[in-house]
Design an enzyme around this catalytic site. Structure first.
Site, PDB file in Angstrom:
ATOM      1  NE  ARG A 184     -11.013  -9.978  -1.718  1.00 18.99           N
ATOM      2  CZ  ARG A 184     -11.382  -9.116  -2.660  1.00 18.99           C
ATOM      3  NH1 ARG A 184     -11.753  -9.538  -3.857  1.00 18.99           N
ATOM      4  NH2 ARG A 184     -11.408  -7.821  -2.402  1.00 18.99           N
TER       5      ARG A 184
ATOM      6  CE  LYS B 290      -3.971  -1.759   2.688  1.00 19.51           C
ATOM      7  NZ  LYS B 290      -5.052  -1.531   1.743  1.00 19.51           N
TER       8      LYS B 290
HETATM    9  N1  BES Z   1      -7.992  -3.759   4.490  1.00 17.58           N
HETATM   10  C1  BES Z   1      -8.242  -3.389   3.162  1.00 17.58           C
HETATM   11  C2  BES Z   1      -9.569  -2.701   2.960  1.00 17.58           C
HETATM   12  C3  BES Z   1      -9.741  -1.340   3.550  1.00 17.58           C
HETATM   13  C4  BES Z   1      -8.960  -0.281   3.136  1.00 17.58           C
HETATM   14  C5  BES Z   1     -10.731  -1.138   4.462  1.00 17.58           C
HETATM   15  C6  BES Z   1      -9.164   0.958   3.673  1.00 17.58           C
HETATM   16  C7  BES Z   1     -10.938   0.109   4.999  1.00 17.58           C
HETATM   17  C8  BES Z   1     -10.138   1.158   4.598  1.00 17.58           C
HETATM   18  C9  BES Z   1      -8.262  -4.620   2.260  1.00 17.58           C
HETATM   19  O1  BES Z   1      -7.438  -5.657   2.649  1.00 17.58           O
HETATM   20  C10 BES Z   1      -7.825  -4.153   0.906  1.00 17.58           C
HETATM   21  O2  BES Z   1      -6.751  -3.622   0.812  1.00 17.58           O
HETATM   22  N2  BES Z   1      -8.672  -4.332  -0.083  1.00 17.58           N
HETATM   23  C11 BES Z   1      -8.402  -3.893  -1.392  1.00 17.58           C
HETATM   24  C12 BES Z   1      -8.822  -4.988  -2.341  1.00 17.58           C
HETATM   25  C13 BES Z   1      -8.307  -4.817  -3.744  1.00 17.58           C
HETATM   26  C14 BES Z   1      -6.799  -4.940  -3.781  1.00 17.58           C
HETATM   27  C15 BES Z   1      -8.960  -5.852  -4.624  1.00 17.58           C
HETATM   28  C16 BES Z   1      -9.213  -2.631  -1.653  1.00 17.58           C
HETATM   29  O3  BES Z   1     -10.348  -2.541  -1.185  1.00 17.58           O
HETATM   30  O4  BES Z   1      -8.694  -1.734  -2.300  1.00 17.58           O
HETATM   31 ZN    ZN Z   2      -5.432  -5.471   1.994  1.00 17.64          ZN
END
Ligand code: BES
Ligand code: ZN
Ligand code: ZN
Length: 463
Positions: free
Chosen positions: A316, A242
């Protein structure tokens, strides 16, 4: 919960004979309230321009340089947030609301007061003490709800260094011990041996071993509910790292686990006539030589092969093994909480958790509880055609794909693949965070959809 001492923002009414009177007034009732006051009070209230709008407070002078009471402007009297501003706006001291409040308003007041008084004080002394509300010490319904919300906030606010998979396990153990529940933890390479390969794949890069924490409680004869929570103690994104601003608050990525733990604890404290299994896959999504990679194909407990499109879609991946295991236990229903997608926040903003449910009656029960508890959830569709966003050329399923469309829906559809057909299942994609301070909602960790989940279970299982 019921057996713990009163939080510091409350005083037992029996010990609070010196409490100052507190008047709760909304815009509609302001004129009538004012007209019933002595002329000097009515004049003072008018002169101050106090209009009882939500979020206002005004102290009343006693004519000798002291305080004679206070009046608070409120909105919806049954919304705890209506009272959230009060404990930190009133001067410290003890306050008592006169007259007979209805049960539901009194509970909203107590809960809102407690939530508004909350500060995360593990590392820094709060700047002031909250004002204290005099309450009947036997009146514990709101205090149990408050304890559950505080549990979520504290767990989420605690930095990962002090709230890793190990500490999450310790918390679950303490709670289990207090309530006579059984706890079982499968950790490290045992995850492979016991067939939780997906949890292992996500968590193996961290020096803090991944694990599946399970807690079981309740009588065999009672309906069985499996409660699952995403316990990613920190989400760097993995090798699909990230950016800094996206990683900044990822200590909160165990918010789903915090909700699941708090819900289980509340059910046990209240001794609801349920049998529960709490399942928390607890991992750090870390970067390291052993990290799972984009393009890897991993096994799952279910037997489906997963191509990793993006290591940041890790929630997931850990949840799917936990959901498969939950399904094997043949519960009457499964509920899961997860800070699963940023897309859910784009769709619904920070305040509304996204509810996905394969059972219309169950969904309606949670929506109704959300409305009555003023703890809303918003239903989103399990639109099955969007499973096409998760196709893989070389595996049964991918954990993401090139499309930026419907990110929260496709994540929910991924999870659904691991729930036995016909088993009632509700999934809450929850933010678990206040990204800006609002009355009753201090910046930081937050419980969302927790009180409504508790009410929904009570309704559904006649508790
Ligand atoms: N933990 C994050 C989701 C998240 C980010 C929740 C910011 C609340 C605030 C999750 O693991 C994630 O990074 N999801 C990605 C999925 C994508 C890479 C398919 C997302 O939502 O961008
Ligand atoms: Zn993530
Ligand atoms: Zn995550």
């Amino acid at each position: 919960m019921t057996d713990v001492p009163l939080p510091a923002c409350f005083t037992d009414a029996a010990d609070a004979r010196d409490a100052q009177p507190l008047h709760l007034v909304d815009r509609a009732s302001l004129a009538a309230w004012r007209d019933a006051q002595p002329a000097v009070v009515a004049g003072w209230v008018k002169a101050q321009g106090f209009d009882a709008s939500p979020g206002t407070v005004m102290t009343l002078a006693d004519g000798q340089g002291g305080i004679a009471g206070a009046v608070v402007g409120i909105g919806d009297p049954l919304d705890p947030a209506s009272y959230g501003h009060v404990p930190m706006s009133l001067p410290p001291g003890t306050w008592s609301v006169g007259g007979d409040l209805q049960d539901d308003q009194r509970q909203a007041l107590q809960l809102g007061w407690g939530l508004g008084a909350y500060r995360f004080d593990r590392y820094k002394k709060p700047p002031r003490l909250p004002a204290r509300l005099a309450i009947d010490a036997g009146d514990t319904a709101a205090l149990d709800a408050l304890a559950a919300c505080v549990r979520v906030r504290d767990l989420v606010n605690t930095p990962t260094e002090h709230m890793g998979p190990d500490q999450l396990e310790q918390v679950a153990c303490e709670i289990a011990q207090r309530h006579g529940a059984r706890i079982n933890v499968v950790g490290g390479d045992d995850l492979l041996e016991k067939n939780f390969p997906a949890i292992h794949a996500v968590g193996r890069a961290s020096h803090r071993a991944p694990r599946l924490i399970s807690l079981a409680w309740g009588d065999e004869g009672h309906p069985h509910v499996a409660i699952v929570g995403k316990g990613v103690c920190f989400d760097t994104g993995g090798l699909d790292l990230k950016p800094a601003d996206g990683m900044r608050w990822m200590k909160k990525d165990m918010g789903g686990a915090a909700h699941a733990i708090a819900l289980a604890e509340w059910i046990m404290a209240r001794r609801l006539p349920l049998r529960i299994t709490l399942l928390v896959p607890a991992v750090e999504n870390a970067v390291g030589p052993d990290a799972f990679r984009p393009g890897d194909v991993i096994d799952t407990r279910q037997g489906l092969s997963i191509e990793i499109d993006n290591t940041d879609a890790e929630g997931r991946v850990v949840l799917c093994d936990a959901l498969t295991y939950a399904g094997e236990l043949q519960p009457a229903m499964i509920v899961d909480f997860a800070t699963l997608t940023g897309a859910a926040r784009i769709a619904l903003g920070p305040e509304l958790p996204a509810l996905y449910c394969n059972d219309d009656a169950l969904a309606q029960q949670w929506l109704d509880a959300g409305a009555s508890q003023r703890d809303p959830v918003w239903r989103m569709p399990l639109w099955r055609p969007y499973l096409r966003y998760l196709t893989s050329n070389i595996a049964d399923l991918a954990n993401g794909g090139p499309s930026k469309m419907a990110g929260s829906i496709s994540a929910a559809l991924y999870l659904e693949r691991f729930v036995p057909a016909g088993m009632p299942w509700a999934h809450l994609d929850v933010f678990s965070w206040n990204d800006a301070e609002r009355p009753g909602h201090p910046f930081g960790g937050e419980a969302q959809g927790l009180r409504s989940a508790f009410a929904m279970l009570g309704e559904r299982f006649g508790a």
